[in-house]
Each structure stands twice: as structure tokens, then as C-alpha cells.
Design a protein around this motif. Structure first.
Motif, mmCIF file in Angstrom:
data_model
loop_
_atom_site.group_PDB
_atom_site.id
_atom_site.type_symbol
_atom_site.label_atom_id
_atom_site.label_comp_id
_atom_site.label_asym_id
_atom_site.label_seq_id
_atom_site.Cartn_x
_atom_site.Cartn_y
_atom_site.Cartn_z
ATOM 1 N N ASN A 248 0.804 -1.229 0.000
ATOM 2 C CA ASN A 248 0.000 0.000 0.000
ATOM 3 C C ASN A 248 0.832 1.272 0.000
ATOM 4 O O ASN A 248 0.287 2.374 0.056
ATOM 5 C CB ASN A 248 -0.976 0.035 1.181
ATOM 6 N N GLY A 249 2.163 1.113 -0.046
ATOM 7 C CA GLY A 249 3.034 2.278 -0.029
ATOM 8 C C GLY A 249 3.749 2.494 -1.346
ATOM 9 O O GLY A 249 3.224 2.205 -2.425
ATOM 10 N N THR A 250 4.974 2.992 -1.239
ATOM 11 C CA THR A 250 5.770 3.342 -2.415
ATOM 12 C C THR A 250 7.131 2.679 -2.309
ATOM 13 O O THR A 250 7.757 2.693 -1.257
ATOM 14 C CB THR A 250 5.967 4.871 -2.501
ATOM 15 N N ILE A 251 7.599 2.103 -3.406
ATOM 16 C CA ILE A 251 8.946 1.561 -3.462
ATOM 17 C C ILE A 251 9.750 2.395 -4.449
ATOM 18 O O ILE A 251 9.287 2.686 -5.557
ATOM 19 C CB ILE A 251 8.957 0.068 -3.845
ATOM 20 N N PHE A 252 10.925 2.828 -4.018
ATOM 21 C CA PHE A 252 11.787 3.666 -4.838
ATOM 22 C C PHE A 252 12.993 2.846 -5.262
ATOM 23 O O PHE A 252 13.802 2.427 -4.423
ATOM 24 C CB PHE A 252 12.237 4.902 -4.050
ATOM 25 N N LEU A 253 13.111 2.566 -6.548
ATOM 26 C CA LEU A 253 14.200 1.765 -7.094
ATOM 27 C C LEU A 253 15.257 2.698 -7.682
ATOM 28 O O LEU A 253 15.124 3.191 -8.808
ATOM 29 C CB LEU A 253 13.681 0.807 -8.169
ATOM 30 N N ASP A 254 16.299 2.948 -6.906
ATOM 31 C CA ASP A 254 17.373 3.826 -7.362
ATOM 32 C C ASP A 254 18.343 3.031 -8.230
ATOM 33 O O ASP A 254 18.649 1.879 -7.938
ATOM 34 C CB ASP A 254 18.105 4.414 -6.152
ATOM 35 N N GLU A 255 18.835 3.647 -9.295
ATOM 36 C CA GLU A 255 19.712 2.988 -10.266
ATOM 37 C C GLU A 255 19.074 1.704 -10.782
ATOM 38 O O GLU A 255 19.662 0.617 -10.762
ATOM 39 C CB GLU A 255 21.099 2.719 -9.658
ATOM 40 N N VAL A 256 17.846 1.839 -11.249
ATOM 41 C CA VAL A 256 17.048 0.694 -11.683
ATOM 42 C C VAL A 256 17.686 -0.056 -12.846
ATOM 43 O O VAL A 256 17.440 -1.255 -13.052
ATOM 44 C CB VAL A 256 15.621 1.159 -12.051
ATOM 45 N N GLY A 257 18.555 0.609 -13.604
ATOM 46 C CA GLY A 257 19.205 -0.039 -14.729
ATOM 47 C C GLY A 257 20.139 -1.167 -14.332
ATOM 48 O O GLY A 257 20.562 -1.948 -15.186
ATOM 49 N N ASN A 258 20.446 -1.284 -13.028
ATOM 50 C CA ASN A 258 21.340 -2.343 -12.556
ATOM 51 C C ASN A 258 20.612 -3.646 -12.234
ATOM 52 O O ASN A 258 21.263 -4.626 -11.851
ATOM 53 C CB ASN A 258 22.081 -1.868 -11.298
ATOM 54 N N LEU A 259 19.291 -3.674 -12.368
ATOM 55 C CA LEU A 259 18.556 -4.902 -12.045
ATOM 56 C C LEU A 259 18.907 -6.017 -13.034
ATOM 57 O O LEU A 259 18.942 -5.790 -14.253
ATOM 58 C CB LEU A 259 17.043 -4.649 -12.096
#
Length: 457
Positions: A248-259
Motif C-alpha cells: 500500500n506504499g511506495t517503493i523507490f528503485l534507485d539505479e534501476v538499470g542495474n537490475l
């Protein structure tokens, strides 16, 4: 005077905390082990227990459990350098009032100490802690709370580009649209993500920041989606994934290109169907989270290189915000350095009042290649070196050659910024490097601007 027991095996850090508490009007004592803390808690009552998680003869969790078994009602705050969400959840379930990650931000610590001491009962503490856990920086991000979280001056930016960005934040925040935040390292991407969350309908639920570049590629799937006991060699217990934790919240994916590529496939399913399957599990779990991503690289290039899925990119990039570097918003530098000086004074127990005119001129004309992160370090060092009321030019440790002779970059007036970019590229016959020089910005900033305006050049 409120009594506080600090349980910390790092003697120097414990002494620093004890000194800080005494300077702020508290009666503080220090114990370096679980056994010593138990003895002190038996001998005298305390108003607050502040304990490290990892101790020579046990853990903060064990001490918390012992406190509960002995009906001691003082609230407990855990601090650790090895934070994990699973441990944080366990601590909250056991009645911990809050959870802090080292290094400790004095301003944040003071707020949480005040909140903990104002709680009347352990049950009230548990209730408050459950709500407050959302504000704790996620352990998986492996970083401390952003120093900009409480900086209102950014919201009141004098820069026209930043004013437009805050208009866009207010526009997109009430929706569930996925947002991609672009910009150089250190410009405040996580701060903007938090503003979106705090201005949304999800603000009472967790905000979880994840540094995708710091996670092990082998364990990224487990971190995001969770796993069940025995699903792989080191899975000794069930683990709640970040996506489930952020329900129910927010997830912030920093540097998402590294997944990793396989995780991208699973994340696409989350975005499309709002479901996850923990590693080793049979049943799926429904999740309701908003995803905000950030990157300082050109994802279109990573897509062309086959390192990032194009369908996932379009799902995550429903709305984009490009944050300009500090060298393009010099109007705000004075506010930022003043704020960071306040933080440094608190961290270093100093009382520096400000900057000399010469020092401020140097800072306003410096390009800050590391942006806000570099600025914070420069001001902290200057505050440490300064033995006077005001920071002087010689206290500033700047990385660029000829930094003291820096000239301000030519600033766009933003009304015709797009036309200036087009004109510069036409003048340079399509040479982006030359166009960047004409505009007096670096090439990465130019590419970000081209992306921001959707220019086909």
C-alpha cells in the motif's frame, strides 16, 4: 531529567552519544554488553533504552526480549550498521519503538528520542512504531536517511526549472502513475521520490528506498520478492520481500538499470498484474505498491545494448522528471550550504555561524560535479576545520582544478531553453560534445535535456 541507557560496544561512539545526550539535557549512561545492560536495568529505572543490534555477548533483539519478559516499560530504539528489513519487522513486533540506521543523523535522532519519551505505555509505543517504521530508511538501500528530507528550502527554490518540477510533482503525486526520475548522481532524486510519496494518498504507508546497484545480483530476487525457508542453500528462514513489506506504499528503485534481466521479468509481472511469487513458493501474493524509479544513465542506450527490457522501461516511465544539476540552479546554493552547515554543526558539536563573503562567492561559482552529495561533504569538512565564527575560503576543500577561479555557467532562462538547445545542436552540425560546450554544460546534462524535451536530434 530523563534517564537514557545507551548499549553500544564501540566505546568511542558510545561516548560520543553519551556526550551528545548530556549536552541536550538528558542523564545518559553507557553499557558495552547485553549482560552489563541487564544489570544496570535491574539496578535503576530508565526512561529510554537505545541499543545497538550487534553486541559482543548477544543482540539488541535479545535485550529487547529480556526487557519485555521483565515487564520494563521504557521504550526501546535499536540502531545498527547491518540493518535488515526482517530484523526491523521482528523488532517492531517485539515492541521496539523505532529503528535507526548508522551513521546516526542527530536531527532525526532527536526527533525520535522526543517521540519515544512522550509515549506513555509500551502498547502506545508499539502502535506509534508501527506507523513510524515507514519513515525509517530501508536497510536494503544501504544508506542513511537523505539529508534533504527535512529541507524545506528545496521546495521554495528560486530556480525556474525547479519550480516547474515541483508543479509536476503536485500534478503526478495524487495518481498511481509510475514515475522515472532522471538526473546526475547526487542531485536529490530520492528526495523528489519522497516528496511524491508524501504528497500522495499512500503517505501513511511505507516508503521503501532500494539501491539496486548495491544488491548482490544473486540475491536481488530474494530481496525484492522474498523467499521461503529451504528454497536455496542460505535460506534458513522465511523472508519477507521488499515489495510485500511496502504494501500500500511506495517503493523507490534507485539505479534501476542495474537490475538483473531475470528480475526485470518478475518486476514487469508486478507492474502488470500486481502479484509476486516469493522464491520457492507455490502461491502468489497480491501487492499494491507504487513504483518510482531513478537512474543517472541513459536507459534507451541500455535497451539498445540488450541490458534493459524495453517493455519494462515503458511501464516504469509513464511520467518522467529530470532534476537539473547544481551548476544549473545556482540561485539555490546559498540556501543549501546554509542548511548543510546547520547539519554539520549538529554532527560535529560546533557553532559556526555562516560563511565569509569570499567563501560564499567561491561556493556560488563552483560547479559541484558531485552535486548535493559533494556539497554536504565540503561543508562538513569546512565546518570541522573552522575555528572561527565564519567559514573562510581556505577552509573549503574543492576537488576541481582552479576551483577558486570558476566562472558561473551560462544559465538558461528556461522560457526558450528548448530553442537554445536546438540552435546549439544545429550550429554544431549535430555534434553533441560541441553543442554542450556552446551551451556551457556537460554532455550528460545535454542528453538529459534532450530526453526531457523529447527532442529527436
Amino acid at each position: 531529567m530523563k534517564k537514557i541507557l545507551i548499549v553500544e560496544d564501540d566505546i568511542s561512539f558510545g561516548l560520543m552519544l553519551e556526550t551528545w545526550f548530556k549536552k541536550n539535557g538528558y542523564d545518559a549512561q553507557t553499557a558495552s554488553s547485553v549482560d552489563r545492560a541487564k544489570k544496570m536495568l535491574k539496578e535503576t529505572s530508565v526512561d529510554l533504552l537505545l541499543t545497538d543490534l550487534r553486541l559482543p555477548d548477544g543482540s539488541g533483539i535479545e535485550l529487547l526480549q529480556w526487557k519485555n519478559d521483565n515487564d520494563l516499560s521504557c521504550p526501546c530504539i535499536l540502531m545498527t550498521s547491518y540493518a535488515e528489513i526482517q530484523i526491523a519487522v521482528e523488532a517492531i513486533k517485539l515492541g521496539a519503538f523505532d529503528f535507526l540506521e548508522k551513521p546516526i543523523n542527530p536531527t532525526l535522532l532527536k526527533q525520535k528520542i522526543t517521540a519515544a519519551l512522550s509515549s506513555q505505555t509500551l502498547s502506545a509505543s508499539k502502535k506509534d512504531a508501527g506507523a513510524d517504521l515507514q519513515s525509517v530508511p530501508t536497510p536494503h538501500s544501504a544508506r542513511t536517511t537523505s539529508p534533504l528530507q527535512q529541507n524545506s528550502s528545496l521546495n521554495k527554490s528560486k530556480n525556474p526549472m525547479m519550480k516547474k518540477i515541483y508543479e509536476h510533482i503536485q500534478l503526478v503525486a495524487p495518481t498511481d502513475i509510475s514515475v522515472m526520475i532522471l538526473g546526475e548522481s547526487g542531485v536529490g532524486k530520492e528526495y523528489v521520490a519522497r516528496l511524491i510519496h508524501d504528497s500522495s494518498r499512500r503517505k501513511e504507508a511505507p516508503f521503501v528506498a532500494v539501491d539496486c546497484g548495491s544488491m548482490s545480483k544473486e540475491l536481488t530476487g530474494s530481496e525484492l520478492f522474498g523467499h521461503i525457508k529451504g528454497s536455496f542453500t542460505s535460506a534458513i528462514a522465511d523472508k519477507t520481500g521488499i515489495l510485500e513489506y511496502a504494501q500500500n506504499g511506495t517503493i523507490f528503485l534507485d539505479e534501476v538499470g542495474n537490475l538483473p534481466h531475470d528480475v526485470q521479468v518478475q518486476l514487469l509481472r508486478v507492474v502488470q498484474e500486481r502479484k509476486i511469487r516469493p522464491i520457492g513458493a507455490v502461491n502468489e501474493i497480491e501487492v499494491n505498491v507504487r513504483i518510482i524509479c531513478a537512474t543517472n544513465e541513459n536507459l534507451e542506450k541500455t535497451i539498445a545494448d540488450g541490458r534493459f527490457r524495453e517493455d519494462l522501461f515503458h511501464r516504469l516511465n509513464e511520467f518522467s522528471i529530470t532534476i537539473p544539476p547544481l551548476r544549473e540552479r545556482r540561485e539555490d546554493i546559498a540556501d543549501f550550504v546554509t542548511y548543510f552547515l546547520q547539519i554539520a554543526n549538529g554532527e560535529l558539536q560546533k557553532h559556526v555561524e555562516g560563511f565569509s563573503p569570499e567563501a560564499m562567492s567561491v561556493l556560488e561559482n563552483y560547479s559541484f560535479p558531485g552535486n548535493l552529495r559533494e556539497m554536504r561533504n565540503i561543508i562538513r569538512q569546512a565546518c570541522l576545520f573552522c575555528a572561527e565564527k565564519f567559514i573562510q575560503k581556505e577552509h573549503l576543500q574543492l576537488s576541481e582544478k582552479n576551483a577558486f577561479a570558476q566562472k558561473p555557467a551560462i544559465l538558461f532562462n528556461t522560457e526558450d531553453e528548448k530553442q537554445k538547445i536546438i540552435a546549439a545542436i544545429e550550429r554544431s552540425a549535430g555534434n553533441k560534445t560541441l553543442a554542450a560546450k556552446i551551451l556551457n554544460i556537460d554532455r550528460k546534462t545535454l542528453y538529459n535535456k534532450i530526453h526531457q524535451y523529447g527532442l529527436e536530434l
